[in-house]
Design a protein around this motif. Sequence first.
Motif, mmCIF file in Angstrom:
data_model
loop_
_atom_site.group_PDB
_atom_site.id
_atom_site.type_symbol
_atom_site.label_atom_id
_atom_site.label_comp_id
_atom_site.label_asym_id
_atom_site.label_seq_id
_atom_site.Cartn_x
_atom_site.Cartn_y
_atom_site.Cartn_z
ATOM 1 N N SER A 48 -6.347 7.901 -7.665
ATOM 2 C CA SER A 48 -6.636 6.482 -7.538
ATOM 3 C C SER A 48 -6.122 5.797 -8.794
ATOM 4 O O SER A 48 -5.980 6.439 -9.841
ATOM 5 C CB SER A 48 -8.153 6.265 -7.403
ATOM 6 N N VAL A 108 -0.957 7.878 -0.036
ATOM 7 C CA VAL A 108 -1.966 8.317 -0.994
ATOM 8 C C VAL A 108 -1.517 9.656 -1.563
ATOM 9 O O VAL A 108 -0.632 10.313 -1.016
ATOM 10 C CB VAL A 108 -3.373 8.433 -0.354
ATOM 11 N N ARG A 109 -2.142 10.064 -2.646
ATOM 12 C CA ARG A 109 -1.723 11.289 -3.321
ATOM 13 C C ARG A 109 -2.945 12.156 -3.643
ATOM 14 O O ARG A 109 -3.927 11.677 -4.190
ATOM 15 C CB ARG A 109 -0.976 10.924 -4.596
ATOM 16 N N CYS A 125 -9.743 5.149 -2.192
ATOM 17 C CA CYS A 125 -8.978 5.095 -3.431
ATOM 18 C C CYS A 125 -8.277 3.748 -3.540
ATOM 19 O O CYS A 125 -8.179 2.996 -2.565
ATOM 20 C CB CYS A 125 -7.968 6.234 -3.507
ATOM 21 N N VAL A 138 -4.651 1.979 -4.401
ATOM 22 C CA VAL A 138 -3.212 2.236 -4.447
ATOM 23 C C VAL A 138 -2.500 0.912 -4.721
ATOM 24 O O VAL A 138 -3.073 -0.166 -4.510
ATOM 25 C CB VAL A 138 -2.693 2.845 -3.119
ATOM 26 N N TRP A 139 -1.268 0.986 -5.188
ATOM 27 C CA TRP A 139 -0.482 -0.229 -5.375
ATOM 28 C C TRP A 139 -0.223 -0.866 -4.022
ATOM 29 O O TRP A 139 -0.041 -0.173 -3.017
ATOM 30 C CB TRP A 139 0.836 0.082 -6.071
ATOM 31 N N ALA A 165 2.421 0.314 -1.584
ATOM 32 C CA ALA A 165 2.226 1.606 -0.919
ATOM 33 C C ALA A 165 1.544 1.431 0.438
ATOM 34 O O ALA A 165 1.233 2.406 1.113
ATOM 35 C CB ALA A 165 1.388 2.533 -1.797
#
Length: 109
Positions: free
Chosen positions: A32, A60-61, A94, A96-97, A100
């Motif tokens: 995040s 997401v990652r 989370c 995210v930008w 994204a």
Amino acid sequence: MGNPGSTLSAYRDMQSQARSILEAAKHGPLQSLSDRELPLRDHPLTIYPHALQRRVRAWVRFGPEAVRVDAKVVRSTPLAAGVEFRAEEKTFRCWVWSNAVALADDELS
């Protein structure tokens, strides 16, 4: 009543995505944006009531593993989106930008 084939396909897509999310989660924790990247005290924050939460596709990652998920935007700033998504019984959240995130296909019509 809908198209049973379409409903089955959507269910299979949802199951496949859940497997992808859970597999990615094995590679590390959900990432995040940090407090430094997301200075909430310096930017306006919008929290969306349930009726205004938009369905999106978001990158997401989990650790080094990136996965694109069906999510909903639950809050935002001018530069970031707070997203929420599910895999099986687990809910993930989370930041995210904003770049994204894209509106889900059915939101465009």
